[in-house]
Scaffold this motif. Structure first.
Motif, PDB file in Angstrom:
ATOM      1  N   GLY A 118       0.796  -1.227   0.000  1.00  0.00           N
ATOM      2  CA  GLY A 118       0.000   0.000   0.000  1.00  0.00           C
ATOM      3  C   GLY A 118       0.824   1.271   0.000  1.00  0.00           C
ATOM      4  N   VAL A 119       2.064   1.207  -0.503  1.00  0.00           N
ATOM      5  CA  VAL A 119       2.934   2.387  -0.547  1.00  0.00           C
ATOM      6  C   VAL A 119       3.152   2.779  -2.008  1.00  0.00           C
ATOM      7  N   GLU A 120       2.901   4.050  -2.325  1.00  0.00           N
ATOM      8  CA  GLU A 120       3.058   4.543  -3.709  1.00  0.00           C
ATOM      9  C   GLU A 120       4.530   4.671  -4.086  1.00  0.00           C
ATOM     10  N   PRO A 121       4.928   4.110  -5.219  1.00  0.00           N
ATOM     11  CA  PRO A 121       6.300   4.320  -5.681  1.00  0.00           C
ATOM     12  C   PRO A 121       6.464   5.658  -6.402  1.00  0.00           C
ATOM     13  N   HIS A 122       7.474   6.440  -6.016  1.00  0.00           N
ATOM     14  CA  HIS A 122       7.839   7.673  -6.718  1.00  0.00           C
ATOM     15  C   HIS A 122       9.264   7.493  -7.232  1.00  0.00           C
ATOM     16  N   VAL A 123       9.402   7.472  -8.553  1.00  0.00           N
ATOM     17  CA  VAL A 123      10.689   7.121  -9.154  1.00  0.00           C
ATOM     18  C   VAL A 123      11.477   8.360  -9.573  1.00  0.00           C
ATOM     19  N   THR A 124      12.755   8.374  -9.228  1.00  0.00           N
ATOM     20  CA  THR A 124      13.696   9.371  -9.761  1.00  0.00           C
ATOM     21  C   THR A 124      14.609   8.639 -10.731  1.00  0.00           C
ATOM     22  N   LEU A 125      14.774   9.188 -11.927  1.00  0.00           N
ATOM     23  CA  LEU A 125      15.525   8.469 -12.956  1.00  0.00           C
ATOM     24  C   LEU A 125      17.026   8.706 -12.885  1.00  0.00           C
ATOM     25  N   TYR A 126      17.431   9.852 -12.397  1.00  0.00           N
ATOM     26  CA  TYR A 126      18.871  10.124 -12.324  1.00  0.00           C
ATOM     27  C   TYR A 126      19.232  10.766 -10.995  1.00  0.00           C
ATOM     28  N   HIS A 127      19.816   9.968 -10.107  1.00  0.00           N
ATOM     29  CA  HIS A 127      20.321  10.498  -8.838  1.00  0.00           C
ATOM     30  C   HIS A 127      21.842  10.253  -8.833  1.00  0.00           C
ATOM     31  N   TRP A 128      22.478  10.733  -9.912  1.00  0.00           N
ATOM     32  CA  TRP A 128      23.935  10.932  -9.995  1.00  0.00           C
ATOM     33  C   TRP A 128      24.798   9.754 -10.407  1.00  0.00           C
ATOM     34  N   ASP A 129      24.224   8.543 -10.539  1.00  0.00           N
ATOM     35  CA  ASP A 129      25.088   7.413 -10.927  1.00  0.00           C
ATOM     36  C   ASP A 129      25.134   7.265 -12.444  1.00  0.00           C
ATOM     37  N   LEU A 130      25.847   8.179 -13.095  1.00  0.00           N
ATOM     38  CA  LEU A 130      26.005   8.159 -14.556  1.00  0.00           C
ATOM     39  C   LEU A 130      26.900   6.996 -14.972  1.00  0.00           C
ATOM     40  N   PRO A 131      26.510   6.228 -16.010  1.00  0.00           N
ATOM     41  CA  PRO A 131      27.421   5.193 -16.512  1.00  0.00           C
ATOM     42  C   PRO A 131      28.782   5.802 -16.877  1.00  0.00           C
ATOM     43  N   GLN A 132      29.860   5.185 -16.415  1.00  0.00           N
ATOM     44  CA  GLN A 132      31.213   5.715 -16.615  1.00  0.00           C
ATOM     45  C   GLN A 132      31.537   5.913 -18.095  1.00  0.00           C
ATOM     46  N   THR A 133      31.034   5.018 -18.932  1.00  0.00           N
ATOM     47  CA  THR A 133      31.306   5.127 -20.377  1.00  0.00           C
ATOM     48  C   THR A 133      30.847   6.483 -20.928  1.00  0.00           C
ATOM     49  N   LEU A 134      29.721   6.975 -20.420  1.00  0.00           N
ATOM     50  CA  LEU A 134      29.234   8.272 -20.900  1.00  0.00           C
ATOM     51  C   LEU A 134      30.129   9.406 -20.383  1.00  0.00           C
ATOM     52  N   GLN A 135      30.666   9.248 -19.176  1.00  0.00           N
ATOM     53  CA  GLN A 135      31.595  10.264 -18.653  1.00  0.00           C
ATOM     54  C   GLN A 135      32.871  10.291 -19.495  1.00  0.00           C
ATOM     55  N   ASP A 136      33.319   9.115 -19.896  1.00  0.00           N
ATOM     56  CA  ASP A 136      34.537   9.036 -20.717  1.00  0.00           C
ATOM     57  C   ASP A 136      34.362   9.797 -22.028  1.00  0.00           C
ATOM     58  N   ALA A 137      33.110   9.966 -22.457  1.00  0.00           N
ATOM     59  CA  ALA A 137      32.835  10.716 -23.689  1.00  0.00           C
ATOM     60  C   ALA A 137      32.464  12.170 -23.382  1.00  0.00           C
ATOM     61  N   GLY A 138      32.711  12.623 -22.130  1.00  0.00           N
ATOM     62  CA  GLY A 138      32.446  14.021 -21.788  1.00  0.00           C
ATOM     63  C   GLY A 138      31.338  14.233 -20.779  1.00  0.00           C
ATOM     64  N   GLY A 139      30.607  13.179 -20.447  1.00  0.00           N
ATOM     65  CA  GLY A 139      29.536  13.307 -19.453  1.00  0.00           C
ATOM     66  C   GLY A 139      28.459  14.273 -19.925  1.00  0.00           C
ATOM     67  N   TRP A 140      27.945  15.075 -19.006  1.00  0.00           N
ATOM     68  CA  TRP A 140      26.827  15.974 -19.320  1.00  0.00           C
ATOM     69  C   TRP A 140      27.257  17.155 -20.180  1.00  0.00           C
ATOM     70  N   VAL A 141      28.550  17.317 -20.395  1.00  0.00           N
ATOM     71  CA  VAL A 141      29.020  18.370 -21.291  1.00  0.00           C
ATOM     72  C   VAL A 141      28.751  17.977 -22.748  1.00  0.00           C
ATOM     73  N   ASN A 142      28.752  16.682 -23.000  1.00  0.00           N
ATOM     74  CA  ASN A 142      28.487  16.148 -24.332  1.00  0.00           C
ATOM     75  C   ASN A 142      26.967  16.057 -24.543  1.00  0.00           C
ATOM     76  N   ARG A 143      26.460  16.748 -25.515  1.00  0.00           N
ATOM     77  CA  ARG A 143      25.009  16.762 -25.741  1.00  0.00           C
ATOM     78  C   ARG A 143      24.434  15.377 -26.007  1.00  0.00           C
ATOM     79  N   ASP A 144      25.277  14.462 -26.470  1.00  0.00           N
ATOM     80  CA  ASP A 144      24.786  13.108 -26.712  1.00  0.00           C
ATOM     81  C   ASP A 144      24.257  12.465 -25.419  1.00  0.00           C
TER      82      ASP A 144
END
Ligand code: PNW
Length: 441
Positions: A118-144
């Protein structure tokens, strides 16, 4: 404070949601199980000097294995809702490509387990655990990365969309940009204003691209974003202090609020940044301004700012983080949002809480300061409701003690105490108080 101690949930509007919150990296552990890929926090923890106690997230609260016990704990509090985050590298180990079934299965079981209790789930999609592979390509600086995030958000919404009615895209983009790319306290630990502002823009773009993806796969659900907003008060009326506080407010709050709710970046912040201001492509602000159903606000403290920077006023009460306890700031902040933003969606307090140096003695934790913190902040929230702010819910940070980022396990924010040696969970006095507030005891 005296009146605050008598508050109960019946003092709040009908239908107001009360909950507790956590995030994946802070509680799950099991960082290399079931195909999970490395995140930027796994990498960051392994660099010397980044985490105060030299710890990492490999075990944390072992929630990945103890989730059923933890769901019972959540239900025992009598809350309406539980806010948790999904670990992107459990779903896509390198941040793109096909989804891992095992990762999705975990959050599917968690969702079903909550609903069964009886507990409602509230989901957060990004709480800082970015896949390392995306960081290697620039992380959030890279628009991809923004496009990859939208794709990932769609995958999760597709799997949980028939049951989860509330999705937040990002948690605290200020932390994932300014604190992470400029101040260097959080992963990836850079110190570069230009990169930080580009990351902020990339994050907002990712949010804006994810909103329609989530709506498409989880029609009828509530979609929003979570910001940590910190009111910035000048330390005196001297023009230099007032101006410093205004700019601090720009970096902390308006840099995110204005593009989301007004379709523009704050001029003064971009002017102060000069050549470090990000490149905004045609159409970006329209994407970022996608209408939301709610905005989550995380509130912990305020900043008192002078020409020389921020400092806690002398004799002010502080938590174990050194953050000033200032409940009125919550009322002021919420009223200001209502005044300044005509397009403000309904608000949820998605985090509020405090760290104290708790001690487990004879099976009890007498955290009276945390109880007072929660009571006075709930009182401040009621003041905002009475001032006409459209508030829909409140989530205490956090369900249980956990990995407090750059502080490791040294700082305890939980309503539930975690004895890391045994993984035993013990309800602190604050948890017992919340139960009573919610009418559970
Ligand atoms: C938030 N700062 O983090 C996060 O959403 C939580 O994961 C975290 O545990 C909680 O607040 C307590 O810290 C922040 O330095 C971390 O200003 C640092 C800051 C702000 C928020």
């Amino acid at each position: 404070a005296e009146a605050a101690s008598r508050l109960t949930r019946r003092d709040f509007p009908q239908g107001f949601t009360f909950g507790v919150a956590t995030s994946s990296f802070q509680i799950e552990g099991a960082t290399s199980e079931d195909g999970r890929g490395p995140s930027i926090w796994d990498t960051f923890c392994r660099e010397t000097g980044r985490i105060r106690d030299g710890s990492n997230g490999d075990v944390a609260c072992d929630h990945y294995h103890r989730w059923e016990e933890d769901l019972d704990l959540i239900a025992s509090l009598g809350v309406d809702a539980y806010r948790f985050s999904v670990a992107w590298p459990r779903i896509q180990p390198t941040g793109s490509g096909p989804a891992l079934t095992a990762g999705l299965d975990f959050y599917d079981r968690l969702t079903d387990g909550l609903m069964a209790r009886g507990v409602e789930p509230h989901v957060t999609l990004y709480h800082w655990d970015l896949p390392q592979t995306l960081q290697d390509a620039g992380g959030w600086v890279n628009r991809d990365t923004a496009h990859r995030f939208a794709e990932y958000a769609g995958i999760v919404a597709e799997r949980l969309g028939d049951r989860v009615r509330s999705y937040a895209t990002l948690n605290e983009p200020w932390c994932s940009s300014i604190l992470s790319y400029m101040i260097g306290e959080h992963a990836p630990g850079l110190r570069d204003r230009r990169l930080a502002l580009a990351a902020a823009h990339g994050l907002l773009l990712g949010h804006g691209l994810a909103v329609p993806e989530i709506r498409c796969h989880a029609p009828g659900s509530q979609v929003g974003i979570v910001l940590n907003l910190t009111p910035q008060t000048p330390r005196s009326e001297a023009p230099a202090d007032v101006q410093a506080a205004r700019l601090a407010d720009g970096m902390a709050n308006r840099l995110f609020l204005d593009p989301l709710l007004r379709g523009e970046y704050p001029q003064d912040v971009f002017a102060a940044a000069g050549d470090d201001a990000p490149v905004v492509e045609p159409g970006d602000l329209e994407t970022i301004g996608a209408a939301c159903d709610f905005m989550g606000v995380n509130y912990y403290s305020r900043g008192v700012v002078g020409e020389q920077g921020s400092a806690v006023p002398e004799d002010a009460p502080v938590t174990d983080m050194g953050w000033e306890v200032y409940p009125q700031g919550l009322t002021e902040l919420l009223v200001r949002l209502k005044t300044d933003y005509a397009n403000l969606p309904p608000l949820m307090i998605t985090e509020n809480g405090s760290a104290y140096a708790d001690r487990l003695e004879n099976g009890a934790v007498h955290d009276s300061e945390r109880v007072a913190y929660l009571q006075t902040h709930l009182g401040a929230l009621l003041d905002a409701v009475q001032a006409g702010v459209d508030l829909r819910g409140y989530f205490a940070w956090s369900l249980m003690d956990n990995f407090e980022w750059a502080w490791g396990y040294e700082k305890r924010f939980g309503l539930v105490y975690v004895d890391y040696a045994t993984q035993e969970r013990v309800l602190k006095d604050s948890a017992l108080w919340y139960q009573a507030f919610l009418g559970k005891r």
